[in-house]
Design a protein around this motif. Sequence first.
Motif, PDB file in Angstrom:
ATOM      1  N   VAL A  33      32.909  35.419  36.529  1.00 27.84           N
ATOM      2  CA  VAL A  33      34.105  35.570  37.369  1.00 27.84           C
ATOM      3  C   VAL A  33      35.219  34.725  36.776  1.00 27.84           C
ATOM      4  O   VAL A  33      34.987  33.596  36.344  1.00 27.84           O
ATOM      5  CB  VAL A  33      33.821  35.106  38.819  1.00 27.84           C
ATOM      6  CG1 VAL A  33      35.092  35.078  39.653  1.00 27.84           C
ATOM      7  CG2 VAL A  33      32.773  35.990  39.481  1.00 27.84           C
ATOM      8  N   LYS A  34      36.424  35.291  36.710  1.00 31.86           N
ATOM      9  CA  LYS A  34      37.588  34.501  36.300  1.00 31.86           C
ATOM     10  C   LYS A  34      38.750  34.784  37.238  1.00 31.86           C
ATOM     11  O   LYS A  34      39.168  35.933  37.401  1.00 31.86           O
ATOM     12  CB  LYS A  34      37.993  34.834  34.860  1.00 31.86           C
ATOM     13  CG  LYS A  34      39.234  34.105  34.393  1.00 31.86           C
ATOM     14  CD  LYS A  34      38.992  32.616  34.238  1.00 31.86           C
ATOM     15  CE  LYS A  34      40.255  31.873  33.833  1.00 31.86           C
ATOM     16  NZ  LYS A  34      40.013  30.432  33.665  1.00 31.86           N
ATOM     17  N   ILE A  35      39.204  33.742  37.859  1.00 36.18           N
ATOM     18  CA  ILE A  35      40.380  33.865  38.717  1.00 36.18           C
ATOM     19  C   ILE A  35      41.490  33.012  38.120  1.00 36.18           C
ATOM     20  O   ILE A  35      41.294  31.817  37.879  1.00 36.18           O
ATOM     21  CB  ILE A  35      40.064  33.397  40.161  1.00 36.18           C
ATOM     22  CG1 ILE A  35      38.939  34.254  40.752  1.00 36.18           C
ATOM     23  CG2 ILE A  35      41.311  33.460  41.045  1.00 36.18           C
ATOM     24  CD1 ILE A  35      38.363  33.731  42.053  1.00 36.18           C
ATOM     25  N   TYR A  36      42.616  33.633  37.827  1.00 35.02           N
ATOM     26  CA  TYR A  36      43.782  32.892  37.350  1.00 35.02           C
ATOM     27  C   TYR A  36      44.668  32.563  38.545  1.00 35.02           C
ATOM     28  O   TYR A  36      44.935  33.441  39.373  1.00 35.02           O
ATOM     29  CB  TYR A  36      44.615  33.725  36.379  1.00 35.02           C
ATOM     30  CG  TYR A  36      43.998  33.979  35.027  1.00 35.02           C
ATOM     31  CD1 TYR A  36      43.909  32.963  34.081  1.00 35.02           C
ATOM     32  CD2 TYR A  36      43.534  35.253  34.681  1.00 35.02           C
ATOM     33  CE1 TYR A  36      43.365  33.206  32.830  1.00 35.02           C
ATOM     34  CE2 TYR A  36      42.995  35.498  33.431  1.00 35.02           C
ATOM     35  CZ  TYR A  36      42.916  34.470  32.504  1.00 35.02           C
ATOM     36  OH  TYR A  36      42.386  34.704  31.278  1.00 35.02           O
ATOM     37  N   SER A  37      45.081  31.311  38.623  1.00 35.50           N
ATOM     38  CA  SER A  37      46.045  30.976  39.660  1.00 35.50           C
ATOM     39  C   SER A  37      47.419  30.925  39.016  1.00 35.50           C
ATOM     40  O   SER A  37      47.637  30.143  38.095  1.00 35.50           O
ATOM     41  CB  SER A  37      45.727  29.611  40.257  1.00 35.50           C
ATOM     42  OG  SER A  37      44.406  29.614  40.730  1.00 35.50           O
ATOM     43  N   THR A  38      48.298  31.762  39.485  1.00 34.91           N
ATOM     44  CA  THR A  38      49.670  31.726  38.973  1.00 34.91           C
ATOM     45  C   THR A  38      50.509  30.967  39.980  1.00 34.91           C
ATOM     46  O   THR A  38      50.005  30.514  40.994  1.00 34.91           O
ATOM     47  CB  THR A  38      50.201  33.164  38.782  1.00 34.91           C
ATOM     48  OG1 THR A  38      50.118  33.813  40.035  1.00 34.91           O
ATOM     49  CG2 THR A  38      49.387  33.930  37.771  1.00 34.91           C
TER      50      THR A  38
END
Length: 320
Positions: A33-38
Motif C-alpha cells: 500500500v502507498k498513500i501519498y499525502s499532498t
Amino acid sequence: MSVEKINKWVNPSRVREKGFNTKGLPVNVKELVKIYSTGKGIEVQALRGVNLYVGEGEAVTIMGPSGSGKTTLLNIIGGVDRPTGGEVIVGDIKVHELSDDLLEKYRLSIVGYVFQAFNLIPVLTAIENVALPMIAFNVPRNTRVARAKWLLEIVGLSDRLYHKPYELSGGQQQRVAIAVALANDPPLILADEPTAELDTENAMNIINLLTKLSIEHGKTVIVSTHDPRMAVRTKKIFRLEDGRIKGEYKPMEITGGVVGREAELSEVLKTKLASVEKEFEELIEKFKKHEISLEEFDRQYTRLKNYIEVLRDLLRSMGH
Ligand SMILES: Nc1ncnc2c1ncn2[C@@H]1O[C@H](COP(=O)(O)OP(=O)(O)OP(=O)(O)O)[C@@H](O)[C@H]1O
Ligand SMILES: [Mg+2]
C-alpha cells in the motif's frame, strides 16, 4: 539480521572488469500500500494492496494506464521510496524494514534502476556516469575504468565514451543509463518505461538488451512498459489498474511464442482478442440461462474482462 543479509552483498570484489557474475534474486511483494499525502490534507492512494511474485532470473512486465501506480511500485521495490503498508522481500531481505542507511546499501549493491527520465549526471561523460556507482561501492579504480568501458561496449557505445549526455541522442542516453544500472552487477534490474521515448530501432536494442540480461545472465528484470514488443518477450505480464493488480498473463499463452515482426504479432493478438471476446459473450449467455453460479460468473467475468483490456492495450500501443 538485515545488516548481515545486506552486508553479504556489499562486496566490491563481486564486481569484475568484465562480465556478469551475480545471478538474480526472487522478488515477493505482499499487500503493498502507498498513500501519498499532498498539501491541504489531500491523500492519494497510489497502491491499494499489490501482490506479485517474480522468480529469480525471470523477466516480467508491468502494464497499466497512466497513474495506475507503475512508477510507485518500481520505486518501492527499488528502495527509492517507502511503502505505507505491506512487504517487499528480495531474496532474504525484507526491504520494507530497512533503515535509511541499509536502504542506501540495498540500492547500491542489489538494484540497477533505469529511470523513466534517464537520470544521467549532465556534467559527467558517459564513462564517468557508468563509473560513479562503482566509486560509491569502493570498486578499485582499474576495475572501474575497465568495467565502465566494457559496459559501454556491451550497449554499443564504445565510440561515445567521452561524450556528455547532451552530446548523445535519446536512445544513446538510454543505453548509458542501462550501463549505469549494470555497473555494480546487481541481481535485480528495474526499468521504468525504458522505450517510451525511443524510435523503433533504438527501442528494439533496449528490449533485446533487457531480455538478454534475464535469459543469458540470469538477472531478475522488472520492466514497466506499454511496449508490446517488450511485454511479449517476458515471462509474465501484470496488469496494474488503479493501484491494484487486475490480472497476471503469460505472454507465451497469448502469442504462442510469436515475437517476430510487428505485423505478425498484431495478427496473433487480434485473433486472440476475437477468441477471448467470443468467450466473454458465451459467458454472459451462460449466465443468462442460469447455467453457472454467480460466483463462477464473477470470477470468469473479471478474468476475461482484464484479459481483453491487456490485449486491447497491446494492440493500441501498436497503433490499432
Ligand atoms: N510524489 C507524489 N505525491 C503525490 N501523489 C503522487 C506522487 N507520485 C505519484 N503520485 C500519484 O500516485 C498515482 C500513481 O502514480 P505513478 O507515477 O506511480 O503512476 P504511473 O503508472 O507510473 O503513471 P505513468 O504511466 O503516467 O508514468 C497517481 O495518481 C499520481 O498522481
Ligand atoms: Mg510512471
